[in-house]
Motif scaffolding. Structure first.
Motif, PDB file in Angstrom:
ATOM      1  N   PHE A  71       9.093  19.073  -3.031  1.00 29.32           N
ATOM      2  CA  PHE A  71       9.573  17.702  -2.829  1.00 29.32           C
ATOM      3  C   PHE A  71       8.408  16.730  -2.887  1.00 29.32           C
ATOM      4  O   PHE A  71       8.458  15.690  -3.566  1.00 29.32           O
ATOM      5  N   HIS A  72       7.342  17.028  -2.180  1.00 25.31           N
ATOM      6  CA  HIS A  72       6.183  16.130  -2.146  1.00 25.31           C
ATOM      7  C   HIS A  72       5.484  16.056  -3.505  1.00 25.31           C
ATOM      8  O   HIS A  72       4.911  15.014  -3.846  1.00 25.31           O
ATOM      9  N   LEU A 126      -3.126  11.319  -4.023  1.00 28.26           N
ATOM     10  CA  LEU A 126      -3.676  12.499  -3.371  1.00 28.26           C
ATOM     11  C   LEU A 126      -2.751  13.685  -3.604  1.00 28.26           C
ATOM     12  O   LEU A 126      -1.532  13.543  -3.491  1.00 28.26           O
ATOM     13  N   PRO A 127      -3.284  14.862  -3.953  1.00 22.93           N
ATOM     14  CA  PRO A 127      -2.418  16.040  -4.072  1.00 22.93           C
ATOM     15  C   PRO A 127      -1.735  16.325  -2.736  1.00 22.93           C
ATOM     16  O   PRO A 127      -2.379  16.270  -1.681  1.00 22.93           O
ATOM     17  N   PRO A 128      -0.440  16.627  -2.744  1.00 31.27           N
ATOM     18  CA  PRO A 128       0.260  16.866  -1.474  1.00 31.27           C
ATOM     19  C   PRO A 128      -0.308  18.043  -0.700  1.00 31.27           C
ATOM     20  O   PRO A 128      -0.248  18.066   0.538  1.00 31.27           O
ATOM     21  N   GLU A 129      -0.874  19.015  -1.401  1.00 36.92           N
ATOM     22  CA  GLU A 129      -1.472  20.155  -0.708  1.00 36.92           C
ATOM     23  C   GLU A 129      -2.605  19.705   0.218  1.00 36.92           C
ATOM     24  O   GLU A 129      -2.852  20.322   1.259  1.00 36.92           O
ATOM     25  N   VAL A 130      -3.295  18.644  -0.176  1.00 37.68           N
ATOM     26  CA  VAL A 130      -4.396  18.100   0.633  1.00 37.68           C
ATOM     27  C   VAL A 130      -3.852  17.199   1.732  1.00 37.68           C
ATOM     28  O   VAL A 130      -4.229  17.319   2.903  1.00 37.68           O
ATOM     29  N   VAL A 140      -2.665  -0.661  -8.732  1.00 39.89           N
ATOM     30  CA  VAL A 140      -4.067  -0.243  -8.753  1.00 39.89           C
ATOM     31  C   VAL A 140      -4.095   1.151  -8.148  1.00 39.89           C
ATOM     32  O   VAL A 140      -3.764   1.335  -6.973  1.00 39.89           O
ATOM     33  N   VAL A 141      -4.437   2.159  -8.954  1.00 36.61           N
ATOM     34  CA  VAL A 141      -4.425   3.546  -8.492  1.00 36.61           C
ATOM     35  C   VAL A 141      -5.824   3.927  -8.005  1.00 36.61           C
ATOM     36  O   VAL A 141      -6.810   3.772  -8.723  1.00 36.61           O
ATOM     37  N   LEU A 142      -5.884   4.413  -6.766  1.00 42.15           N
ATOM     38  CA  LEU A 142      -7.148   4.786  -6.140  1.00 42.15           C
ATOM     39  C   LEU A 142      -7.155   6.275  -5.827  1.00 42.15           C
ATOM     40  O   LEU A 142      -6.133   6.843  -5.425  1.00 42.15           O
ATOM     41  N   ASP A 143      -8.304   6.898  -5.999  1.00 41.07           N
ATOM     42  CA  ASP A 143      -8.466   8.313  -5.703  1.00 41.07           C
ATOM     43  C   ASP A 143      -8.635   8.481  -4.194  1.00 41.07           C
ATOM     44  O   ASP A 143      -9.699   8.173  -3.642  1.00 41.07           O
ATOM     45  N   ALA A 144      -7.598   8.962  -3.524  1.00 44.97           N
ATOM     46  CA  ALA A 144      -7.610   9.051  -2.069  1.00 44.97           C
ATOM     47  C   ALA A 144      -8.358  10.276  -1.550  1.00 44.97           C
ATOM     48  O   ALA A 144      -8.380  10.499  -0.335  1.00 44.97           O
ATOM     49  N   PHE A 202       0.860  -1.186   0.000  1.00 50.21           N
ATOM     50  CA  PHE A 202       0.000   0.000   0.000  1.00 50.21           C
ATOM     51  C   PHE A 202       0.895   1.233   0.000  1.00 50.21           C
ATOM     52  O   PHE A 202       1.699   1.424   0.913  1.00 50.21           O
ATOM     53  N   GLU A 203       0.740   2.041  -1.031  1.00 51.10           N
ATOM     54  CA  GLU A 203       1.647   3.172  -1.246  1.00 51.10           C
ATOM     55  C   GLU A 203       0.863   4.471  -1.382  1.00 51.10           C
ATOM     56  O   GLU A 203      -0.347   4.462  -1.651  1.00 51.10           O
ATOM     57  N   GLY A 204       1.572   5.572  -1.233  1.00 55.62           N
ATOM     58  CA  GLY A 204       0.952   6.864  -1.439  1.00 55.62           C
ATOM     59  C   GLY A 204       1.715   7.965  -0.738  1.00 55.62           C
ATOM     60  O   GLY A 204       2.550   7.708   0.142  1.00 55.62           O
ATOM     61  N   PRO A 205       1.451   9.205  -1.103  1.00 55.69           N
ATOM     62  CA  PRO A 205       2.090  10.351  -0.451  1.00 55.69           C
ATOM     63  C   PRO A 205       1.569  10.530   0.963  1.00 55.69           C
ATOM     64  O   PRO A 205       0.660   9.818   1.417  1.00 55.69           O
ATOM     65  N   GLU A 206       2.133  11.490   1.659  1.00 58.16           N
ATOM     66  CA  GLU A 206       1.747  11.739   3.047  1.00 58.16           C
ATOM     67  C   GLU A 206       0.262  12.098   3.129  1.00 58.16           C
ATOM     68  O   GLU A 206      -0.258  12.862   2.330  1.00 58.16           O
ATOM     69  N   GLY A 207      -0.407  11.521   4.131  1.00 54.43           N
ATOM     70  CA  GLY A 207      -1.797  11.864   4.386  1.00 54.43           C
ATOM     71  C   GLY A 207      -2.808  11.209   3.478  1.00 54.43           C
ATOM     72  O   GLY A 207      -3.982  11.590   3.502  1.00 54.43           O
TER      73      GLY A 207
END
Length: 213
Positions: free
Chosen positions: A157-158, A135-139, A177-181, A8-13
């Motif tokens: 960086f993010h 997920l956009p890093p701003e969010v 599998v890309v999911l809209d977080a 399970f991967e993804g940016p912060e938050g």
């Protein structure tokens, strides 16, 4: 190996840790043997490495990656590979793709070198499927109050990290599998459960695979 290795991967938050925990509970309700773990920190050695990585004030990018690789090697040898050999479902919150995104695309380290080091650390074992919570890093960064060393990195960086993840997913569409977080946790979990039902059937893992004592 008879088990199923899911990362399970993804940016912060992005909420991947919450989704991993919920999915582990759901799989156990199906009668499956589940190992839920995280990187870094899935082993006793990994917990010590995690403290260095997330709270050490400064380190060069190469040292950072090699610490992740040490954690990954111990993780694979002592926890993940044995569980897969037992036929269990392994859910791992972050794996090699995190290093490719953060130390590769984020820090600018050579991707070929990262993969070369990883080959030994992972014993060549690849996830069967990787769920990327996009997920956009701003969010995502707004979801934190206190931040660790990586979360305090500049917004640019993010953004590079997120772009790196998306490029990795485009390069291996059969694994990712890309999911809209930006969806609610309930919506994301429902999607994961539907997807896993088909994946478990393909892997020959069903309700007759009982939990190990």
């Amino acid at each position: 190996m008879r088990g199923l290795f899911l990362t399970f991967e993804g940016p912060e938050g992005a909420g991947k840790s919450t989704q991993t925990r919920l999915l582990a509970a759901w799989l156990e309700q199906q009668g499956l043997a589940v190992v839920q773990t995280r990187e870094p920190g899935g082993t006793r050695l990994g917990q010590a490495i995690r403290g260095l990585l997330l709270h050490q004030d400064a380190m060069c990018a190469e040292a950072e990656y090699l610490l992740y690789s040490a954690d990954r090697a111990e993780h694979m040898q002592t926890l993940i590979r044995p569980a897969l050999l037992r036929g269990e479902v392994v859910l791992c919150d972050r794996w090699l793709d995190s290093s490719l995104a953060y130390q590769g695309y984020g820090r600018g380290l050579d991707l070929a070198w990262l993969r070369q080091v990883a080959q030994g650390a992972t014993l060549g074992v690849k996830p069967h499927k990787t769920f990327l919570f996009d997920l956009p890093p701003e969010v995502g960064l707004q979801r934190f109050e206190g931040r660790d060393r990586l979360e305090r990195e500049p917004l640019e960086f993010h953004r590079r990290v997120r772009q790196g993840y998306l490029e990795l997913a485009r390069a291996e569409p059969e694994r990712f599998v890309v999911l809209d977080a930006t969806q609610t946790p309930e919506e994301l979990q429902a999607q994961l459960q539907v997807y896993l039902q088909g994946l478990l059937a393909e892997a020959g893992l069903g309700a007759d695979t009982r939990l190990h004592p």
